[in-house]
Motif scaffolding. Structure first.
Motif, PDB file in Angstrom:
ATOM      1  N   GLY A 152    -102.043 -80.288  40.494  1.00 22.20           N
ATOM      2  CA  GLY A 152    -102.152 -79.837  39.110  1.00 22.20           C
ATOM      3  C   GLY A 152    -103.441 -80.332  38.511  1.00 22.20           C
ATOM      4  N   ASP A 153    -103.646 -80.057  37.239  1.00 29.27           N
ATOM      5  CA  ASP A 153    -104.820 -80.519  36.502  1.00 29.27           C
ATOM      6  C   ASP A 153    -104.374 -81.677  35.617  1.00 29.27           C
ATOM      7  N   ALA A 154    -104.785 -82.908  36.006  1.00 32.35           N
ATOM      8  CA  ALA A 154    -104.235 -84.108  35.380  1.00 32.35           C
ATOM      9  C   ALA A 154    -105.241 -84.796  34.475  1.00 32.35           C
ATOM     10  N   ALA A 155    -104.707 -85.433  33.425  1.00 26.13           N
ATOM     11  CA  ALA A 155    -105.504 -86.260  32.517  1.00 26.13           C
ATOM     12  C   ALA A 155    -104.678 -87.489  32.151  1.00 26.13           C
ATOM     13  N   ARG A 161    -100.914 -86.179  31.353  1.00 26.84           N
ATOM     14  CA  ARG A 161    -100.728 -84.745  31.125  1.00 26.84           C
ATOM     15  C   ARG A 161    -101.127 -84.030  32.396  1.00 26.84           C
ATOM     16  N   ILE A 162    -100.233 -83.184  32.910  1.00 26.80           N
ATOM     17  CA  ILE A 162    -100.524 -82.408  34.118  1.00 26.80           C
ATOM     18  C   ILE A 162    -100.222 -80.941  33.829  1.00 26.80           C
ATOM     19  N   ALA A 163    -101.250 -80.112  33.878  1.00 28.42           N
ATOM     20  CA  ALA A 163    -101.080 -78.669  33.717  1.00 28.42           C
ATOM     21  C   ALA A 163    -100.911 -78.040  35.098  1.00 28.42           C
ATOM     22  N   ASN A 164    -100.109 -76.987  35.165  1.00 28.65           N
ATOM     23  CA  ASN A 164     -99.847 -76.290  36.434  1.00 28.65           C
ATOM     24  C   ASN A 164     -99.317 -77.251  37.495  1.00 28.65           C
ATOM     25  N   LEU A 165     -98.335 -78.033  37.097  1.00 25.71           N
ATOM     26  CA  LEU A 165     -97.730 -79.022  37.994  1.00 25.71           C
ATOM     27  C   LEU A 165     -96.994 -78.342  39.140  1.00 25.71           C
ATOM     28  N   ARG A 166     -97.173 -78.890  40.333  1.00 22.79           N
ATOM     29  CA  ARG A 166     -96.413 -78.446  41.504  1.00 22.79           C
ATOM     30  C   ARG A 166     -96.135 -79.664  42.387  1.00 22.79           C
ATOM     31  N   GLN A 167     -94.862 -79.875  42.720  1.00 19.47           N
ATOM     32  CA  GLN A 167     -94.454 -81.023  43.519  1.00 19.47           C
ATOM     33  C   GLN A 167     -93.550 -80.584  44.671  1.00 19.47           C
ATOM     34  N   THR A 168     -93.667 -81.289  45.787  1.00 17.00           N
ATOM     35  CA  THR A 168     -92.658 -81.238  46.843  1.00 17.00           C
ATOM     36  C   THR A 168     -91.929 -82.562  46.795  1.00 17.00           C
ATOM     37  N   ASN A 169     -90.659 -82.528  46.420  1.00 15.54           N
ATOM     38  CA  ASN A 169     -89.887 -83.737  46.169  1.00 15.54           C
ATOM     39  C   ASN A 169     -88.738 -83.891  47.159  1.00 15.54           C
ATOM     40  N   LEU A 201     -91.392 -81.211  29.809  1.00 14.28           N
ATOM     41  CA  LEU A 201     -91.897 -80.229  30.763  1.00 14.28           C
ATOM     42  C   LEU A 201     -91.666 -78.827  30.206  1.00 14.28           C
ATOM     43  N   THR A 202     -92.674 -77.981  30.333  1.00 14.60           N
ATOM     44  CA  THR A 202     -92.597 -76.604  29.876  1.00 14.60           C
ATOM     45  C   THR A 202     -92.387 -75.674  31.068  1.00 14.60           C
TER      46      THR A 202
END
Length: 230
Positions: free
Chosen positions: A164-167, A200-208, A125-126
């Motif tokens: 996020g933007d996923a692939a 791959r998920i760019a701009n990841l955001r999670q509620t965990n 993760l970046t």
């Protein structure tokens, strides 16, 4: 009565009294007593089967790592963001997380939260950011903002929201969660799931509500209180 003290007579099974009005002692009918004892034993065995199966199933699920979280959650959600997540061995399925009995965070949930468990065998993760709202202030954690990225093995997250933007590569959608193979985690049988070789998920955001990992490396870790979250 001649019936056993642990059986309550009900309509249709109450023995009729003899015409003489006397009630025979249990010892006067040893064959009937033995038969009733065998019936009670069979009933007890049948009643014990479901509890045994449930306990056995939970033991198997725990041994296989099927339960995403092995602890009582606090019931306080936290936010996780990253500019990019890359992973190999990806799985995802639904489940329930449980709070400690009597938790003040139960609200009207009954102490349970419906979540989606995401499991990744190896992940990087970046610019990871994690924050939890403590009421007026946030506990903020950041890491992986430099040349070295955050890395994790056997990573699981229990989320109520993910964006996020996923692939995905070689994705399979609609698997039974008990048959998953990509991340080494198996979910409950009969539960909808999906898995892929890579994610791959760019701009990841999670509620965990929970995160677990076998190894979690956080280079450049900073922990502090902040007026704003991630």
């Amino acid at each position: 009565m001649a019936s056993s003290p642990d059986v309550t007579p009900s309509a249709g099974n109450t023995p009729e009294s003899p015409e003489s009005g006397s009630v025979p002692e249990a010892s006067e009918n040893p064959v009937g007593s033995a038969r009733r004892g065998r019936v009670r034993a069979r009933r007890a065995a049948v009643m014990a089967v479901p509890a045994t199966l449930v306990a056995g199933a939970l033991a198997v699920l725990t041994a296989e790592g099927a339960l995403g979280v092995q602890f009582a959650i606090s019931g306080m959600p936290f936010t996780v963001t990253a500019t990019e997540l890359n992973g190999t061995g990806f799985e995802q399925f639904g489940g329930l997380d449980n709070m400690a009995p009597g938790s003040p965070n139960e609200g009207d949930t009954g102490g349970q939260v419906l979540i989606v468990t995401s499991a990744i065998k190896n992940a990087t993760l970046t610019k990871l950011c994690q924050s939890v709202d403590l009421g007026g202030t946030n506990l903020l954690i950041t890491a992986g903002g430099g040349a070295e990225k955050v890395s994790a093995t056997d990573l699981t997250t229990d989320s109520t929201e993910l964006s996020g933007d996923a692939a995905f590569n070689n994705i399979e959608i609609g698997n039974d969660a008990s048959t998953l193979t990509k991340a080494g985690v198996k979910g409950p049988i009969g539960v909808f799931s999906q898995q892929a070789d890579t994610v791959r998920i760019a701009n990841l955001r999670q509620t965990n509500y929970a995160t677990t990992a076998g190894v979690f490396k956080l280079p450049g870790l900073k922990l502090r209180f902040s007026s704003t979250g991630c």
